[in-house]
Design an enzyme around this catalytic site. Structure first.
Site, PDB file in Angstrom:
ATOM      1  N   TYR A  94      39.092  66.668  51.427  1.00 54.76           N
ATOM      2  CA  TYR A  94      38.989  68.111  51.567  1.00 54.76           C
ATOM      3  C   TYR A  94      39.563  68.556  52.910  1.00 54.76           C
ATOM      4  O   TYR A  94      39.111  68.088  53.965  1.00 54.76           O
ATOM      5  CB  TYR A  94      37.521  68.514  51.429  1.00 54.76           C
ATOM      6  CG  TYR A  94      37.161  69.901  51.867  1.00 54.76           C
ATOM      7  CD1 TYR A  94      37.825  71.019  51.342  1.00 54.76           C
ATOM      8  CD2 TYR A  94      36.139  70.119  52.789  1.00 54.76           C
ATOM      9  CE1 TYR A  94      37.480  72.308  51.745  1.00 54.76           C
ATOM     10  CE2 TYR A  94      35.780  71.391  53.186  1.00 54.76           C
ATOM     11  CZ  TYR A  94      36.464  72.488  52.665  1.00 54.76           C
ATOM     12  OH  TYR A  94      36.123  73.758  53.061  1.00 54.76           O
ATOM     13  N   ASP A 150      28.682  63.275  50.434  1.00 56.26           N
ATOM     14  CA  ASP A 150      28.709  64.710  50.167  1.00 56.26           C
ATOM     15  C   ASP A 150      28.714  64.877  48.648  1.00 56.26           C
ATOM     16  O   ASP A 150      29.721  64.620  47.989  1.00 56.26           O
ATOM     17  CB  ASP A 150      29.965  65.315  50.799  1.00 56.26           C
ATOM     18  CG  ASP A 150      30.036  66.830  50.639  1.00 56.26           C
ATOM     19  OD1 ASP A 150      29.572  67.332  49.599  1.00 56.26           O
ATOM     20  OD2 ASP A 150      30.586  67.497  51.525  1.00 56.26           O
ATOM     21  N   ILE A 157      28.044  67.727  46.749  1.00 56.57           N
ATOM     22  CA  ILE A 157      27.895  69.140  46.393  1.00 56.57           C
ATOM     23  C   ILE A 157      28.463  69.475  45.023  1.00 56.57           C
ATOM     24  O   ILE A 157      28.187  70.554  44.486  1.00 56.57           O
ATOM     25  CB  ILE A 157      28.525  70.064  47.465  1.00 56.57           C
ATOM     26  CG1 ILE A 157      30.055  69.920  47.506  1.00 56.57           C
ATOM     27  CG2 ILE A 157      27.926  69.802  48.831  1.00 56.57           C
ATOM     28  CD1 ILE A 157      30.729  70.942  48.407  1.00 56.57           C
ATOM     29  N   LYS A 165      28.570  75.125  44.662  1.00 54.99           N
ATOM     30  CA  LYS A 165      29.432  74.714  43.560  1.00 54.99           C
ATOM     31  C   LYS A 165      28.660  74.602  42.233  1.00 54.99           C
ATOM     32  O   LYS A 165      29.074  75.156  41.217  1.00 54.99           O
ATOM     33  CB  LYS A 165      30.097  73.369  43.887  1.00 54.99           C
ATOM     34  CG  LYS A 165      30.749  73.311  45.263  1.00 54.99           C
ATOM     35  CD  LYS A 165      31.808  74.374  45.466  1.00 54.99           C
ATOM     36  CE  LYS A 165      32.435  74.261  46.852  1.00 54.99           C
ATOM     37  NZ  LYS A 165      33.451  75.292  47.093  1.00 54.99           N
TER      38      LYS A 165
END
Length: 471
Positions: free
Chosen positions: A145, A230, A232, A273
Protein backbone atom coordinates in the site's frame (compact mmCIF):
# COMPACT_ATOMS: atom_id res chain seq x y z
CA UNK A 1 16.77 31.39 11.47
CA UNK A 2 14.34 28.76 10.23
CA UNK A 3 10.74 29.56 11.13
CA UNK A 4 9.47 26.01 10.47
CA UNK A 5 10.60 22.65 11.78
CA UNK A 6 12.39 20.15 9.58
CA UNK A 7 9.29 17.94 9.69
CA UNK A 8 7.11 20.73 8.31
CA UNK A 9 9.53 21.64 5.52
CA UNK A 10 10.73 18.18 4.48
CA UNK A 11 9.34 16.27 1.49
CA UNK A 12 9.17 12.79 3.02
CA UNK A 13 5.38 12.63 3.37
CA UNK A 14 5.03 10.77 0.05
CA UNK A 15 2.38 13.13 -1.31
CA UNK A 16 4.30 13.38 -4.60
CA UNK A 17 3.69 9.68 -5.32
CA UNK A 18 1.74 8.91 -8.50
CA UNK A 19 -0.76 7.21 -6.18
CA UNK A 20 -1.72 10.59 -4.69
CA UNK A 21 -1.15 12.57 -7.91
CA UNK A 22 -3.87 10.49 -9.58
CA UNK A 23 -6.28 11.55 -6.83
CA UNK A 24 -5.38 15.20 -7.45
CA UNK A 25 -6.17 14.88 -11.15
CA UNK A 26 -9.49 13.22 -10.33
CA UNK A 27 -10.42 16.02 -7.94
CA UNK A 28 -9.82 18.58 -10.70
CA UNK A 29 -12.17 16.77 -13.10
CA UNK A 30 -14.40 14.26 -11.24
CA UNK A 31 -16.82 12.13 -13.22
CA UNK A 32 -20.51 12.72 -12.65
CA UNK A 33 -23.18 10.94 -14.65
CA UNK A 34 -25.16 14.16 -15.11
CA UNK A 35 -22.87 17.13 -14.43
CA UNK A 36 -19.59 15.83 -15.88
CA UNK A 37 -20.05 12.62 -17.91
CA UNK A 38 -16.63 12.97 -19.56
CA UNK A 39 -14.78 13.44 -16.28
CA UNK A 40 -12.23 11.13 -14.65
CA UNK A 41 -13.67 8.00 -13.01
CA UNK A 42 -12.09 7.33 -9.61
CA UNK A 43 -10.68 3.78 -9.63
CA UNK A 44 -7.79 4.54 -7.29
CA UNK A 45 -9.79 4.77 -4.06
CA UNK A 46 -10.44 1.59 -2.07
CA UNK A 47 -13.85 2.41 -0.64
CA UNK A 48 -16.70 -0.03 -0.09
CA UNK A 49 -19.96 1.60 -1.16
CA UNK A 50 -21.87 -1.59 -1.99
CA UNK A 51 -23.89 -2.00 1.21
CA UNK A 52 -24.92 1.50 2.27
CA UNK A 53 -28.56 0.46 1.87
CA UNK A 54 -28.14 -2.15 4.62
CA UNK A 55 -26.58 0.39 6.99
CA UNK A 56 -29.24 3.00 6.24
CA UNK A 57 -32.00 0.45 6.73
CA UNK A 58 -30.61 -0.44 10.17
CA UNK A 59 -30.46 3.25 11.15
CA UNK A 60 -34.11 3.72 10.16
CA UNK A 61 -35.14 0.74 12.29
CA UNK A 62 -33.02 1.87 15.26
CA UNK A 63 -33.69 5.60 15.66
CA UNK A 64 -32.63 5.65 19.33
CA UNK A 65 -29.03 4.79 18.45
CA UNK A 66 -28.83 7.42 15.73
CA UNK A 67 -30.38 10.11 17.96
CA UNK A 68 -28.26 9.18 21.00
CA UNK A 69 -31.01 7.79 23.17
CA UNK A 70 -31.08 4.87 25.60
CA UNK A 71 -34.48 3.36 26.35
CA UNK A 72 -36.08 6.41 24.78
CA UNK A 73 -34.18 8.86 26.99
CA UNK A 74 -31.56 11.23 25.59
CA UNK A 75 -27.93 10.54 26.60
CA UNK A 76 -26.58 13.41 24.51
CA UNK A 77 -25.09 15.20 27.54
CA UNK A 78 -23.43 12.01 28.75
CA UNK A 79 -21.79 11.46 25.36
CA UNK A 80 -20.90 15.14 24.92
CA UNK A 81 -18.75 15.22 28.07
CA UNK A 82 -15.13 14.09 28.33
CA UNK A 83 -14.59 10.36 27.96
CA UNK A 84 -11.64 8.28 29.12
CA UNK A 85 -9.30 7.38 26.27
CA UNK A 86 -9.70 3.67 26.99
CA UNK A 87 -12.94 3.79 24.99
CA UNK A 88 -16.51 2.80 25.81
CA UNK A 89 -16.55 -0.78 27.19
CA UNK A 90 -19.72 -1.63 25.25
CA UNK A 91 -18.12 -0.60 21.97
CA UNK A 92 -14.87 -2.48 22.58
CA UNK A 93 -16.86 -5.61 23.45
CA UNK A 94 -18.96 -5.27 20.28
CA UNK A 95 -15.83 -4.63 18.22
CA UNK A 96 -13.94 -7.76 19.32
CA UNK A 97 -17.05 -9.90 18.84
CA UNK A 98 -17.42 -8.55 15.30
CA UNK A 99 -13.74 -9.34 14.62
CA UNK A 100 -14.31 -12.91 15.84
CA UNK A 101 -17.47 -13.29 13.75
CA UNK A 102 -15.63 -12.28 10.58
CA UNK A 103 -13.07 -14.98 11.37
CA UNK A 104 -15.79 -17.60 11.73
CA UNK A 105 -15.42 -17.49 15.54
CA UNK A 106 -12.33 -19.68 15.19
CA UNK A 107 -10.47 -17.23 17.42
CA UNK A 108 -11.61 -14.84 20.14
CA UNK A 109 -10.29 -11.44 21.18
CA UNK A 110 -10.03 -9.90 24.66
CA UNK A 111 -11.41 -6.32 24.75
CA UNK A 112 -8.77 -5.46 27.36
CA UNK A 113 -6.12 -5.98 24.69
CA UNK A 114 -7.83 -3.68 22.18
CA UNK A 115 -6.73 -0.07 21.67
CA UNK A 116 -9.05 2.26 19.73
CA UNK A 117 -7.53 4.69 17.23
CA UNK A 118 -8.75 7.19 14.64
CA UNK A 119 -8.54 4.74 11.74
CA UNK A 120 -5.96 2.16 10.65
CA UNK A 121 -3.52 4.90 9.62
CA UNK A 122 -3.25 5.98 13.23
CA UNK A 123 -3.13 2.36 14.43
CA UNK A 124 -0.17 1.45 12.22
CA UNK A 125 1.75 4.61 13.09
CA UNK A 126 1.11 4.14 16.81
CA UNK A 127 2.42 0.58 16.64
CA UNK A 128 5.61 1.75 14.92
CA UNK A 129 6.08 4.39 17.64
CA UNK A 130 5.70 1.62 20.24
CA UNK A 131 8.00 -0.91 18.57
CA UNK A 132 10.80 1.01 16.84
CA UNK A 133 13.23 3.87 17.32
CA UNK A 134 13.94 6.36 14.51
CA UNK A 135 16.28 4.73 11.99
CA UNK A 136 15.14 1.18 12.78
CA UNK A 137 13.40 -0.85 10.08
CA UNK A 138 10.37 -2.94 9.25
CA UNK A 139 10.30 -5.42 6.38
CA UNK A 140 7.30 -5.16 4.02
CA UNK A 141 6.48 -7.52 1.11
CA UNK A 142 6.10 -5.84 -2.28
CA UNK A 143 3.88 -4.65 -3.73
CA UNK A 144 2.53 -2.77 -0.72
CA UNK A 145 0.00 0.00 0.00
CA UNK A 146 1.59 3.33 -1.09
CA UNK A 147 0.30 5.10 2.02
CA UNK A 148 2.66 3.06 4.20
CA UNK A 149 5.53 5.32 3.10
CA UNK A 150 3.63 8.07 4.94
CA UNK A 151 2.00 6.09 7.75
CA UNK A 152 5.04 4.14 8.91
CA UNK A 153 7.92 6.51 8.17
CA UNK A 154 7.01 10.19 8.04
CA UNK A 155 6.61 11.05 11.73
CA UNK A 156 8.21 7.97 13.32
CA UNK A 157 11.54 8.17 11.47
CA UNK A 158 11.43 4.41 10.89
CA UNK A 159 12.61 2.82 7.64
CA UNK A 160 10.95 0.36 5.27
CA UNK A 161 12.98 -2.42 3.64
CA UNK A 162 11.15 -4.28 0.86
CA UNK A 163 10.69 -8.05 0.74
CA UNK A 164 10.86 -8.48 -3.02
CA UNK A 165 8.01 -10.66 -4.28
CA UNK A 166 7.38 -11.48 -7.95
CA UNK A 167 4.63 -12.63 -10.30
CA UNK A 168 6.37 -15.97 -10.82
CA UNK A 169 4.51 -17.36 -7.77
CA UNK A 170 1.63 -14.87 -7.55
CA UNK A 171 3.69 -12.44 -5.42
CA UNK A 172 3.75 -14.82 -2.46
CA UNK A 173 6.35 -14.43 0.27
CA UNK A 174 9.22 -16.91 0.21
CA UNK A 175 11.86 -17.78 2.79
CA UNK A 176 14.60 -16.65 0.40
CA UNK A 177 12.94 -13.25 -0.07
CA UNK A 178 12.58 -12.79 3.70
CA UNK A 179 16.22 -13.65 4.34
CA UNK A 180 17.37 -11.38 1.51
CA UNK A 181 15.39 -8.43 2.87
CA UNK A 182 16.84 -8.99 6.33
CA UNK A 183 20.33 -9.09 4.82
CA UNK A 184 19.63 -5.93 2.79
CA UNK A 185 18.68 -4.14 6.01
CA UNK A 186 21.86 -5.28 7.73
CA UNK A 187 23.91 -4.14 4.73
CA UNK A 188 22.37 -0.68 5.24
CA UNK A 189 23.24 -0.84 8.96
CA UNK A 190 19.54 -0.90 9.84
CA UNK A 191 18.30 -2.82 12.84
CA UNK A 192 15.20 -4.83 11.86
CA UNK A 193 12.43 -4.58 14.44
CA UNK A 194 9.72 -6.50 12.62
CA UNK A 195 7.72 -7.50 9.56
CA UNK A 196 4.44 -5.85 8.53
CA UNK A 197 2.00 -7.53 6.15
CA UNK A 198 -1.51 -6.77 4.92
CA UNK A 199 -3.79 -9.79 4.93
CA UNK A 200 -5.82 -9.77 2.74
CA UNK A 201 -3.24 -7.97 0.65
CA UNK A 202 -3.52 -4.40 -0.51
CA UNK A 203 -2.92 -4.10 -3.50
CA UNK A 204 -3.03 -7.77 -4.59
CA UNK A 205 -6.58 -8.57 -3.47
CA UNK A 206 -5.51 -12.00 -2.22
CA UNK A 207 -5.37 -13.74 1.15
CA UNK A 208 -2.14 -15.11 2.55
CA UNK A 209 -1.70 -18.87 2.57
CA UNK A 210 -1.17 -21.01 5.67
CA UNK A 211 2.34 -21.67 4.37
CA UNK A 212 3.16 -17.95 4.18
CA UNK A 213 1.73 -17.25 7.63
CA UNK A 214 3.62 -20.16 9.21
CA UNK A 215 6.77 -19.00 7.43
CA UNK A 216 6.37 -15.51 8.89
CA UNK A 217 5.81 -16.79 12.43
CA UNK A 218 8.87 -19.04 12.20
CA UNK A 219 10.91 -16.14 10.78
CA UNK A 220 10.07 -13.66 13.54
CA UNK A 221 10.59 -16.39 16.15
CA UNK A 222 14.08 -17.09 14.80
CA UNK A 223 15.03 -13.42 14.49
CA UNK A 224 13.43 -12.28 17.75
CA UNK A 225 11.42 -9.50 16.08
CA UNK A 226 7.80 -8.32 15.85
CA UNK A 227 5.06 -9.17 13.34
CA UNK A 228 2.24 -6.75 12.50
CA UNK A 229 -0.72 -8.12 10.55
CA UNK A 230 -2.90 -5.41 9.03
CA UNK A 231 -6.23 -7.22 8.64
CA UNK A 232 -8.52 -4.33 7.71
CA UNK A 233 -9.84 -6.22 4.65
CA UNK A 234 -10.60 -9.46 6.54
CA UNK A 235 -14.36 -9.14 5.98
CA UNK A 236 -14.03 -8.61 2.23
CA UNK A 237 -13.05 -12.20 1.34
CA UNK A 238 -15.67 -13.17 -1.23
CA UNK A 239 -14.52 -16.58 -2.45
CA UNK A 240 -12.20 -19.43 -1.51
CA UNK A 241 -9.64 -19.80 -0.13
CA UNK A 242 -11.03 -18.28 3.04
CA UNK A 243 -9.34 -15.78 5.32
CA UNK A 244 -6.87 -17.04 7.92
CA UNK A 245 -5.93 -14.60 10.66
CA UNK A 246 -2.47 -14.61 12.14
CA UNK A 247 -4.10 -15.29 15.49
CA UNK A 248 -5.39 -18.60 14.12
CA UNK A 249 -1.84 -19.63 13.24
CA UNK A 250 -0.64 -18.88 16.78
CA UNK A 251 -3.52 -20.95 18.14
CA UNK A 252 -2.82 -23.81 15.69
CA UNK A 253 0.85 -23.89 16.69
CA UNK A 254 -0.04 -23.90 20.40
CA UNK A 255 1.94 -20.85 21.35
CA UNK A 256 1.30 -20.27 25.03
CA UNK A 257 -0.38 -17.06 26.03
CA UNK A 258 2.14 -14.37 26.90
CA UNK A 259 5.05 -16.37 25.48
CA UNK A 260 7.62 -14.26 23.65
CA UNK A 261 6.24 -14.98 20.17
CA UNK A 262 2.66 -14.50 21.38
CA UNK A 263 3.61 -11.06 22.72
CA UNK A 264 5.40 -10.03 19.52
CA UNK A 265 2.38 -10.50 17.21
CA UNK A 266 0.05 -7.52 16.75
CA UNK A 267 -3.11 -7.09 14.66
CA UNK A 268 -4.46 -3.88 13.11
CA UNK A 269 -8.16 -3.63 12.31
CA UNK A 270 -10.63 -1.00 11.12
CA UNK A 271 -14.26 -0.59 10.09
CA UNK A 272 -13.30 1.50 7.04
CA UNK A 273 -13.29 -1.37 4.55
CA UNK A 274 -15.41 -4.19 5.98
CA UNK A 275 -18.24 -1.88 7.06
CA UNK A 276 -17.56 0.86 4.50
CA UNK A 277 -17.17 3.64 7.08
CA UNK A 278 -13.82 5.38 6.43
CA UNK A 279 -15.29 8.75 7.40
CA UNK A 280 -16.11 7.48 10.89
CA UNK A 281 -12.37 6.98 11.61
CA UNK A 282 -12.54 3.75 13.58
CA UNK A 283 -9.34 1.76 13.88
CA UNK A 284 -7.90 -0.61 16.44
CA UNK A 285 -4.71 -2.24 17.62
CA UNK A 286 -4.91 -5.71 19.12
CA UNK A 287 -1.78 -6.78 20.97
CA UNK A 288 -0.89 -9.58 23.35
CA UNK A 289 1.82 -7.44 24.95
CA UNK A 290 0.47 -5.53 27.96
CA UNK A 291 3.20 -2.89 27.69
CA UNK A 292 2.32 -2.23 24.04
CA UNK A 293 -1.37 -1.98 24.95
CA UNK A 294 -0.59 0.47 27.77
CA UNK A 295 1.70 2.65 25.64
CA UNK A 296 -0.62 2.62 22.62
CA UNK A 297 -3.58 3.55 24.83
CA UNK A 298 -1.72 6.62 26.09
CA UNK A 299 -0.76 7.58 22.53
CA UNK A 300 -4.36 7.15 21.36
CA UNK A 301 -5.23 10.40 23.12
CA UNK A 302 -3.84 12.14 20.01
CA UNK A 303 -6.43 10.42 17.80
CA UNK A 304 -9.53 9.32 19.68
CA UNK A 305 -12.77 7.93 18.30
CA UNK A 306 -15.67 10.17 19.36
CA UNK A 307 -18.04 8.91 22.04
CA UNK A 308 -21.00 9.48 19.72
CA UNK A 309 -19.46 7.24 17.06
CA UNK A 310 -18.66 4.53 19.61
CA UNK A 311 -22.19 4.59 21.01
CA UNK A 312 -23.84 4.35 17.60
CA UNK A 313 -21.66 1.52 16.37
CA UNK A 314 -21.74 -0.43 19.62
CA UNK A 315 -25.51 -0.69 19.08
CA UNK A 316 -25.10 -1.67 15.44
CA UNK A 317 -22.39 -4.29 15.98
CA UNK A 318 -24.24 -5.75 18.97
CA UNK A 319 -27.17 -6.58 16.69
CA UNK A 320 -26.05 -10.10 15.75
CA UNK A 321 -28.89 -10.62 13.30
CA UNK A 322 -27.77 -7.52 11.42
CA UNK A 323 -24.03 -8.35 11.44
CA UNK A 324 -24.66 -11.88 10.17
CA UNK A 325 -26.77 -10.59 7.28
CA UNK A 326 -24.33 -7.77 6.53
CA UNK A 327 -21.22 -9.95 6.38
CA UNK A 328 -22.91 -12.44 4.06
CA UNK A 329 -24.49 -9.85 1.75
CA UNK A 330 -21.31 -7.76 1.60
CA UNK A 331 -19.27 -10.75 0.44
CA UNK A 332 -21.93 -11.68 -2.11
CA UNK A 333 -21.98 -8.18 -3.61
CA UNK A 334 -18.20 -7.92 -3.67
CA UNK A 335 -17.99 -11.22 -5.54
CA UNK A 336 -20.50 -10.03 -8.12
CA UNK A 337 -18.76 -6.69 -8.61
CA UNK A 338 -15.32 -8.32 -8.87
CA UNK A 339 -16.72 -10.65 -11.54
CA UNK A 340 -18.01 -7.65 -13.50
CA UNK A 341 -14.57 -6.02 -13.43
CA UNK A 342 -12.70 -9.16 -14.46
CA UNK A 343 -15.17 -9.77 -17.30
CA UNK A 344 -14.75 -6.20 -18.55
CA UNK A 345 -10.97 -6.49 -18.43
CA UNK A 346 -11.10 -9.80 -20.28
CA UNK A 347 -13.11 -8.22 -23.11
CA UNK A 348 -10.33 -5.65 -23.43
CA UNK A 349 -7.72 -8.43 -23.60
CA UNK A 350 -6.43 -7.69 -20.10
CA UNK A 351 -5.88 -10.27 -17.37
CA UNK A 352 -5.36 -9.88 -13.63
CA UNK A 353 -4.02 -11.79 -10.67
CA UNK A 354 -6.61 -14.28 -9.44
CA UNK A 355 -8.09 -12.51 -6.44
CA UNK A 356 -10.43 -13.58 -3.66
CA UNK A 357 -10.64 -10.51 -1.42
CA UNK A 358 -10.42 -6.75 -1.17
CA UNK A 359 -12.00 -3.87 -3.05
CA UNK A 360 -9.63 -3.99 -6.04
CA UNK A 361 -7.82 -6.22 -8.52
CA UNK A 362 -4.12 -6.40 -9.38
CA UNK A 363 -4.25 -5.91 -13.13
CA UNK A 364 -1.62 -7.02 -15.65
CA UNK A 365 -1.06 -4.48 -18.45
CA UNK A 366 2.52 -5.46 -19.26
CA UNK A 367 1.58 -6.23 -22.86
CA UNK A 368 0.50 -2.60 -23.33
CA UNK A 369 3.89 -1.14 -22.39
CA UNK A 370 6.11 0.41 -25.05
CA UNK A 371 9.05 -1.32 -23.39
CA UNK A 372 9.62 -3.29 -20.20
CA UNK A 373 10.55 -0.43 -17.86
CA UNK A 374 8.93 1.90 -15.35
CA UNK A 375 9.24 4.89 -17.67
CA UNK A 376 6.88 3.10 -20.06
CA UNK A 377 4.58 2.25 -17.15
CA UNK A 378 4.30 5.95 -16.28
CA UNK A 379 3.62 6.81 -19.95
CA UNK A 380 0.78 4.28 -20.02
CA UNK A 381 -0.57 5.49 -16.65
CA UNK A 382 -0.68 9.11 -17.85
CA UNK A 383 -2.56 8.09 -21.00
CA UNK A 384 -5.11 6.19 -18.91
CA UNK A 385 -5.58 9.11 -16.49
CA UNK A 386 -5.56 12.02 -18.97
CA UNK A 387 -6.92 10.42 -22.16
CA UNK A 388 -9.06 7.49 -21.01
CA UNK A 389 -10.11 9.43 -17.91
CA UNK A 390 -9.63 6.59 -15.42
CA UNK A 391 -7.61 7.07 -12.25
CA UNK A 392 -5.88 3.77 -11.46
CA UNK A 393 -2.76 3.20 -9.35
CA UNK A 394 0.50 2.22 -11.11
CA UNK A 395 2.46 -0.68 -9.66
CA UNK A 396 5.54 1.49 -9.20
CA UNK A 397 3.63 3.54 -6.58
CA UNK A 398 3.20 0.24 -4.70
CA UNK A 399 6.92 -0.54 -5.06
CA UNK A 400 6.26 -3.46 -7.40
CA UNK A 401 9.49 -4.77 -8.91
CA UNK A 402 7.86 -5.52 -12.29
CA UNK A 403 6.59 -2.70 -14.54
CA UNK A 404 3.10 -2.96 -16.03
CA UNK A 405 0.94 -3.92 -13.03
CA UNK A 406 -1.86 -1.64 -11.80
CA UNK A 407 -4.32 -1.62 -8.89
CA UNK A 408 -7.89 -1.05 -10.07
CA UNK A 409 -10.71 -0.48 -7.53
CA UNK A 410 -14.27 -1.65 -8.22
CA UNK A 411 -16.39 -1.13 -5.07
CA UNK A 412 -16.47 2.68 -4.83
CA UNK A 413 -18.85 3.29 -7.75
CA UNK A 414 -22.15 2.19 -9.22
CA UNK A 415 -22.39 -0.79 -11.55
CA UNK A 416 -23.20 1.55 -14.45
CA UNK A 417 -20.08 3.61 -13.77
CA UNK A 418 -17.93 0.48 -13.67
CA UNK A 419 -19.36 -0.66 -17.00
CA UNK A 420 -18.60 2.78 -18.49
CA UNK A 421 -15.03 2.54 -17.20
CA UNK A 422 -14.62 -0.84 -18.88
CA UNK A 423 -16.04 0.56 -22.15
CA UNK A 424 -13.50 3.38 -22.06
CA UNK A 425 -10.65 0.98 -21.37
CA UNK A 426 -11.81 -1.41 -24.10
CA UNK A 427 -11.90 1.43 -26.63
CA UNK A 428 -8.43 2.57 -25.57
CA UNK A 429 -6.90 -0.89 -25.96
CA UNK A 430 -8.61 -1.34 -29.35
CA UNK A 431 -7.20 2.01 -30.49
CA UNK A 432 -3.73 1.03 -29.30
CA UNK A 433 -3.97 -2.31 -31.13
CA UNK A 434 -5.16 -0.58 -34.31
CA UNK A 435 -2.33 1.97 -34.13
CA UNK A 436 0.19 -0.80 -33.55
CA UNK A 437 -1.17 -2.81 -36.50
CA UNK A 438 -1.11 0.30 -38.72
CA UNK A 439 2.45 0.97 -37.63
CA UNK A 440 3.49 -2.59 -38.50
CA UNK A 441 1.76 -2.28 -41.88
CA UNK A 442 3.53 1.00 -42.66
CA UNK A 443 6.81 -0.47 -41.53
CA UNK A 444 6.32 -3.46 -43.82
CA UNK A 445 5.38 -1.17 -46.76
CA UNK A 446 8.51 0.91 -46.24
CA UNK A 447 10.55 -2.26 -45.93
CA UNK A 448 9.10 -3.67 -49.18
CA UNK A 449 9.63 -0.33 -50.96
CA UNK A 450 13.23 -0.21 -49.84
CA UNK A 451 13.71 -3.80 -50.99
CA UNK A 452 12.34 -2.98 -54.49
CA UNK A 453 14.50 0.14 -54.73
CA UNK A 454 17.56 -1.82 -53.73
CA UNK A 455 16.82 -4.47 -56.36
CA UNK A 456 16.53 -1.84 -59.11
CA UNK A 457 19.72 -0.13 -57.92
CA UNK A 458 21.66 -3.39 -57.92
CA UNK A 459 20.34 -4.26 -61.40
CA UNK A 460 21.29 -0.84 -62.78
CA UNK A 461 24.72 -0.98 -61.17
CA UNK A 462 25.43 -4.41 -62.62
CA UNK A 463 24.31 -3.22 -66.09
CA UNK A 464 26.43 -0.08 -65.99
CA UNK A 465 29.50 -1.99 -64.85
CA UNK A 466 29.56 -4.18 -67.97
CA UNK A 467 32.45 -3.73 -70.42
CA UNK A 468 31.67 -2.02 -73.80
CA UNK A 469 31.93 -5.23 -75.70
CA UNK A 470 29.32 -6.76 -73.46
CA UNK A 471 26.71 -4.14 -74.35
Amino acid sequence: MKLLSGKASCNSHGQDSSYFLGWEEYEKNPYDEIKNPKGIIQMGLAENQLCFDLLESWLEKNPDAASFKRDGQSIFRELALFQDYHGLPAFKKAMVEFMSEIRGNRVTFDPNHLVLTAGATSANETLIFCLAEPGEAFLLPTPYYPGFDRDLKWRTGAEIVPIQCTSSNGFQITEAALEQAYQDAENRNLRVKGVLVTNPSNPLGTTMTWNELNLLVSFIEAKGIHLISDEIYSGTVFTSPGFVSLMEVLKERHFEKFSEVWKRVHVVYSLSKDLGLPGFRIGAIYSNDEMVVAAATKMSSFGLVSSQTQYLLSAMLSDKKFTKKYISENQKRLKQRHKLLVSGLHKAGISCLQGNAGLFSWVDMRHLLRSNDFESEMELWKKIVYDVKLNISPGSSCHCTEPGWFRVCFANMSEDTLELAMQRLNAFVAEMSSAAAHGRSNHQSVKNSRKKSLTKWVFRLSFDDRQPEER
